[in-house]
Design a protein around this motif. Structure first.
Motif, PDB file in Angstrom:
ATOM      1  N   PRO A  79      52.111  67.784  -7.125  1.00  0.00           N
ATOM      2  CA  PRO A  79      50.789  67.533  -6.527  1.00  0.00           C
ATOM      3  C   PRO A  79      50.282  68.775  -5.792  1.00  0.00           C
ATOM      4  N   VAL A  80      48.993  69.042  -5.896  1.00  0.00           N
ATOM      5  CA  VAL A  80      48.372  70.143  -5.153  1.00  0.00           C
ATOM      6  C   VAL A  80      47.310  69.556  -4.232  1.00  0.00           C
ATOM      7  N   ILE A  81      47.214  70.128  -3.042  1.00  0.00           N
ATOM      8  CA  ILE A  81      46.251  69.687  -2.019  1.00  0.00           C
ATOM      9  C   ILE A  81      45.313  70.854  -1.738  1.00  0.00           C
ATOM     10  N   MET A  82      44.012  70.583  -1.785  1.00  0.00           N
ATOM     11  CA  MET A  82      43.059  71.687  -1.573  1.00  0.00           C
ATOM     12  C   MET A  82      41.828  71.172  -0.845  1.00  0.00           C
ATOM     13  N   GLY A  83      41.082  72.112  -0.309  1.00  0.00           N
ATOM     14  CA  GLY A  83      39.794  71.786   0.292  1.00  0.00           C
ATOM     15  C   GLY A  83      38.731  71.699  -0.786  1.00  0.00           C
ATOM     16  N   ARG A  84      37.608  71.135  -0.397  1.00  0.00           N
ATOM     17  CA  ARG A  84      36.506  70.906  -1.354  1.00  0.00           C
ATOM     18  C   ARG A  84      35.984  72.227  -1.917  1.00  0.00           C
ATOM     19  N   THR A  85      35.947  73.270  -1.063  1.00  0.00           N
ATOM     20  CA  THR A  85      35.398  74.555  -1.528  1.00  0.00           C
ATOM     21  C   THR A  85      36.323  75.181  -2.578  1.00  0.00           C
ATOM     22  N   THR A  86      37.636  75.049  -2.367  1.00  0.00           N
ATOM     23  CA  THR A  86      38.586  75.582  -3.351  1.00  0.00           C
ATOM     24  C   THR A  86      38.426  74.832  -4.665  1.00  0.00           C
ATOM     25  N   TRP A  87      38.263  73.512  -4.598  1.00  0.00           N
ATOM     26  CA  TRP A  87      38.046  72.713  -5.809  1.00  0.00           C
ATOM     27  C   TRP A  87      36.828  73.256  -6.570  1.00  0.00           C
ATOM     28  N   ALA A  88      35.754  73.474  -5.812  1.00  0.00           N
ATOM     29  CA  ALA A  88      34.510  73.936  -6.442  1.00  0.00           C
ATOM     30  C   ALA A  88      34.679  75.340  -7.023  1.00  0.00           C
ATOM     31  N   SER A  89      35.634  76.115  -6.466  1.00  0.00           N
ATOM     32  CA  SER A  89      35.805  77.499  -6.932  1.00  0.00           C
ATOM     33  C   SER A  89      36.683  77.583  -8.179  1.00  0.00           C
ATOM     34  N   LEU A  90      37.337  76.462  -8.527  1.00  0.00           N
ATOM     35  CA  LEU A  90      38.207  76.510  -9.709  1.00  0.00           C
ATOM     36  C   LEU A  90      37.352  76.687 -10.952  1.00  0.00           C
ATOM     37  N   PRO A  91      37.734  77.575 -11.844  1.00  0.00           N
ATOM     38  CA  PRO A  91      37.005  77.670 -13.115  1.00  0.00           C
ATOM     39  C   PRO A  91      37.033  76.298 -13.801  1.00  0.00           C
ATOM     40  N   PRO A  92      35.912  75.841 -14.363  1.00  0.00           N
ATOM     41  CA  PRO A  92      35.810  74.485 -14.938  1.00  0.00           C
ATOM     42  C   PRO A  92      36.983  74.097 -15.838  1.00  0.00           C
ATOM     43  N   ARG A  93      37.513  75.076 -16.598  1.00  0.00           N
ATOM     44  CA  ARG A  93      38.612  74.711 -17.518  1.00  0.00           C
ATOM     45  C   ARG A  93      39.885  74.368 -16.740  1.00  0.00           C
ATOM     46  N   PHE A  94      39.890  74.723 -15.417  1.00  0.00           N
ATOM     47  CA  PHE A  94      41.088  74.421 -14.599  1.00  0.00           C
ATOM     48  C   PHE A  94      40.807  73.290 -13.604  1.00  0.00           C
ATOM     49  N   ARG A  95      39.718  72.539 -13.884  1.00  0.00           N
ATOM     50  CA  ARG A  95      39.327  71.523 -12.894  1.00  0.00           C
ATOM     51  C   ARG A  95      39.284  70.160 -13.584  1.00  0.00           C
ATOM     52  N   PRO A  96      40.276  69.289 -13.355  1.00  0.00           N
ATOM     53  CA  PRO A  96      41.405  69.458 -12.429  1.00  0.00           C
ATOM     54  C   PRO A  96      42.471  70.400 -12.995  1.00  0.00           C
ATOM     55  N   LEU A  97      43.299  70.943 -12.110  1.00  0.00           N
ATOM     56  CA  LEU A  97      44.429  71.769 -12.552  1.00  0.00           C
ATOM     57  C   LEU A  97      45.299  70.890 -13.430  1.00  0.00           C
ATOM     58  N   PRO A  98      45.585  71.322 -14.649  1.00  0.00           N
ATOM     59  CA  PRO A  98      46.320  70.451 -15.563  1.00  0.00           C
ATOM     60  C   PRO A  98      47.761  70.208 -15.102  1.00  0.00           C
ATOM     61  N   GLY A  99      48.267  69.012 -15.403  1.00  0.00           N
ATOM     62  CA  GLY A  99      49.676  68.701 -15.158  1.00  0.00           C
ATOM     63  C   GLY A  99      50.005  68.464 -13.701  1.00  0.00           C
ATOM     64  N   ARG A 100      48.974  68.362 -12.851  1.00  0.00           N
ATOM     65  CA  ARG A 100      49.223  68.142 -11.423  1.00  0.00           C
ATOM     66  C   ARG A 100      48.257  67.095 -10.897  1.00  0.00           C
ATOM     67  N   VAL A 101      48.694  66.293  -9.919  1.00  0.00           N
ATOM     68  CA  VAL A 101      47.746  65.441  -9.198  1.00  0.00           C
ATOM     69  C   VAL A 101      46.972  66.378  -8.276  1.00  0.00           C
ATOM     70  N   ASN A 102      45.632  66.385  -8.400  1.00  0.00           N
ATOM     71  CA  ASN A 102      44.784  67.259  -7.597  1.00  0.00           C
ATOM     72  C   ASN A 102      44.211  66.460  -6.437  1.00  0.00           C
ATOM     73  N   LEU A 103      44.708  66.689  -5.238  1.00  0.00           N
ATOM     74  CA  LEU A 103      44.191  65.988  -4.055  1.00  0.00           C
ATOM     75  C   LEU A 103      43.177  66.894  -3.383  1.00  0.00           C
ATOM     76  N   VAL A 104      41.978  66.388  -3.145  1.00  0.00           N
ATOM     77  CA  VAL A 104      40.914  67.210  -2.570  1.00  0.00           C
ATOM     78  C   VAL A 104      40.410  66.559  -1.278  1.00  0.00           C
ATOM     79  N   LEU A 105      40.384  67.368  -0.233  1.00  0.00           N
ATOM     80  CA  LEU A 105      40.010  66.848   1.092  1.00  0.00           C
ATOM     81  C   LEU A 105      38.496  66.728   1.202  1.00  0.00           C
ATOM     82  N   THR A 106      38.036  65.513   1.508  1.00  0.00           N
ATOM     83  CA  THR A 106      36.628  65.307   1.848  1.00  0.00           C
ATOM     84  C   THR A 106      36.533  64.009   2.637  1.00  0.00           C
TER      85      THR A 106
END
Ligand SMILES: CCc1nc(N)nc(N)c1OCCCOc1ncccc1N1CCC(C(F)(F)F)CC1
Length: 181
Positions: free
Chosen positions: A48-75
């Motif tokens: 699992p990966v934990i990130m802020g909303r801005t980091t989520w938004a900064s991920l290149p679309p092909r990596f959003r969500p990061l594959p193979g991981r639960v993507n937890l985003v703080l909001t």
């Protein structure tokens, strides 16, 4: 026996502490270091990966969500939470809620995750630092301009591993591990 879940910080930082900059109004990485991307991907894959909303938004679309991981985003915003859910992320209102969610996860082995990774940004690192047991830092031996800075690791952190490298583009860096009891 359930193995305890370890909270890790992972970030890449320049010699002056910069971890990010703003380019065309967007958060961006000040350097091009494919060796770090491979390092990040290898260490976090399956966890699992934990990130802020801005980091989520900064991920290149092909990596959003990061594959193979639960993507937890703080909001804390309900509308943003719905949009994040629709985009394949798990919205969480706090770091504690994120950790609670991770403890409830079960892998194919029926076990909770052994490793959870905080992947950015600066505010989330600062908030997670007091709770983390390990920091995996890509230390780039050059200063870069930027507007986001790495967390300060206090005196109770100590270096436990260091691998020095020279990137294909001639950028000296090291993969460094810091731990605290
Ligand atoms: C890699 C950058 C990175 N390095 C270390 N050591 N610690 C991090 N916390 C980290 O920031 C991960 C979130 C931001 O990530 C990106 N931001 C901009 C462009 C690209 C990315 N990457 C590319 C690789 C991709 C893969 F899935 F392949 F890993 C993930 C998204």
């Amino acid at each position: 026996m359930l193995t305890p879940m370890r909270l890790n910080l992972i970030y890449a930082r320049a010699a002056n502490g910069v971890i990010g900059c703003t380019r065309d109004g967007q958060p961006a990485m000040p350097w091009h270091l494919p060796e770090d991307l491979a390092h990040f991907r290898r260490l976090t894959h399956g966890c699992p990966v934990i990130m802020g909303r801005t980091t989520w938004a900064s991920l290149p679309p092909r990596f959003r969500p990061l594959p193979g991981r639960v993507n937890l985003v703080l909001t804390r915003d309900a509308a943003r939470a719905r949009a994040l859910q629709a985009a394949g992320a798990v919205p969480v209102a706090s770091l504690e809620a994120a950790l609670e969610h991770c403890r409830a996860l079960r892998g194919a082995d029926g076990q909770p995750p052994a490793e959870v990774w905080v992947i950015g940004g600066a505010q989330v690192y600062a908030q997670a630092e007091p709770l983390a047991q390990r920091a995996v830092v890509t230390e780039i031996e050059r200063a870069f301009d930027g507007d986001a800075y790495a967390p300060v690791l206090g005196p109770d952190w100590h270096e436990t591993a260091r691998e020095t490298h020279l990137s294909a583009e001639g950028l000296p860096f090291a993969f460094v591990t810091y731990e605290r009891a």
